[in-house]
Design an enzyme around this catalytic site. Sequence first.
Site, short mmCIF file in Angstrom:
data_model
loop_
_atom_site.label_atom_id
_atom_site.label_comp_id
_atom_site.label_asym_id
_atom_site.label_seq_id
_atom_site.Cartn_x
_atom_site.Cartn_y
_atom_site.Cartn_z
N ARG A 121 0.82 -1.22 0.00
CA ARG A 121 0.00 0.00 0.00
C ARG A 121 0.85 1.27 0.00
O ARG A 121 0.40 2.32 0.42
CB ARG A 121 -0.99 0.01 1.17
CG ARG A 121 -2.03 -1.11 1.08
CD ARG A 121 -3.19 -0.87 2.02
NE ARG A 121 -4.21 -1.88 1.85
CZ ARG A 121 -4.29 -2.99 2.59
NH1 ARG A 121 -3.41 -3.20 3.56
NH2 ARG A 121 -5.24 -3.87 2.35
N ARG A 242 -2.28 21.68 -14.99
CA ARG A 242 -1.31 20.64 -15.30
C ARG A 242 -1.59 20.01 -16.65
O ARG A 242 -0.68 19.48 -17.30
CB ARG A 242 -1.29 19.57 -14.20
CG ARG A 242 -0.20 18.54 -14.41
CD ARG A 242 0.06 17.65 -13.22
NE ARG A 242 1.15 16.74 -13.50
CZ ARG A 242 1.72 15.94 -12.60
NH1 ARG A 242 1.30 15.95 -11.34
NH2 ARG A 242 2.70 15.14 -12.95
N HIS A 267 8.74 7.96 -27.49
CA HIS A 267 7.72 8.84 -26.91
C HIS A 267 7.96 10.30 -27.27
O HIS A 267 7.04 11.01 -27.73
CB HIS A 267 7.69 8.67 -25.39
CG HIS A 267 6.77 9.64 -24.71
ND1 HIS A 267 5.40 9.61 -24.87
CD2 HIS A 267 7.02 10.70 -23.89
CE1 HIS A 267 4.85 10.60 -24.17
NE2 HIS A 267 5.81 11.28 -23.57
#
Length: 369
Positions: A121, A242, A267
């Site tokens: 987690r 953003r 990319h």
Amino acid sequence: MESLTVDLGARSYPILIGDGLLRDIGRHVAPLLKRPRAMIVTDTNVAPHYLVALGASLGAENISFSSLVLSAGESTKSWAGLARLTEWLIGEGVERSDHVIALGGGVIGDLVGFACSIVKRGCHFIQVPTTLLAQVDSSVGGKTAINVEAGKNLIGAFHQPALVVIDPTTLTTLPRRELGAGYAEVVKYGLIDDADFFAWCEANGAALLAGDSDARHRAIAHSVAAKARIVAADERETQDIRALLNLGHSFGHALEAETGYSDRLLHGEAVAAGMVLAHQFSAANGLCPAADADRVRDHLASVDLPHSLASAGVNIGGAALAAHMAHDKKVRGGKLPLILTRGIGRSFVTEDYGLDAVAAFLDGSPIRS
């Protein structure tokens, strides 16, 4: 050494920029550790150049470490790559207070960051970007993800690093093509909201790519400062601030999908072509002066970056490319927000244009040939 901060309150973190920092990284990592141990994840391209130096720097601070070397390339940023990495971290006994070091480009940074967001987690990670693209963009801001068949970065999480360490000397071993792909993201910061910086790129981009260290430092520091400012203002992309960082990406991701997320089109190369498309689409719709769109195309062409569908290696219809865009993670209410422009340094977000308009534009685009 130059130091910047991503201001996110209790989750703020420093970005360190300086030649030779890789050899001195242990001194900056040690204060973060709850126990003197770290895990390093890198790839087959980077490991031969920098893994030993990084390990030696940790050892000089009495920090023990283990390392995992993954295959280089976009295919590693996948379910299979995530499974291998998370199983390795668990097998190494990673604790939630531990720090995993991502040594590499955007693929390694994205994959490690996502793994650290979900293992137990959430554990910590440190970005040590070794490509220009990662240094100026992907290592900062906490966007982490993997690719799936339907599209790029569709499975991921926001998970901020604890530290970013940028050593521009790592760019000396970067292939020219990879350097160019990163440079596209540098140009992006000028096109978003800084026309003066785009003009600087026009004057200095070729020198940067040829190895001018001053130009590289200037580009990295300026880009990182711009990214840090935008992330601090809109960390989770909820205010369209953003989102401007995605200039060229909606078009670019469609090109990447069409080329199979492979070395056919890196990319940054896809983003370069995507930024030209965004400016040409804006010009075609009367939003942007055609002369500005031409400047963007001409500059990217001058540094040998894709600036047309043909130079990006794509030759399919607009409807097919628009179909790839329909899977974009930014789609909301069935609409894809596009980052368009009113001119160089004047980008904005809009939902005024449907994918049918995009498809029609792509079929008649001036960058098709």
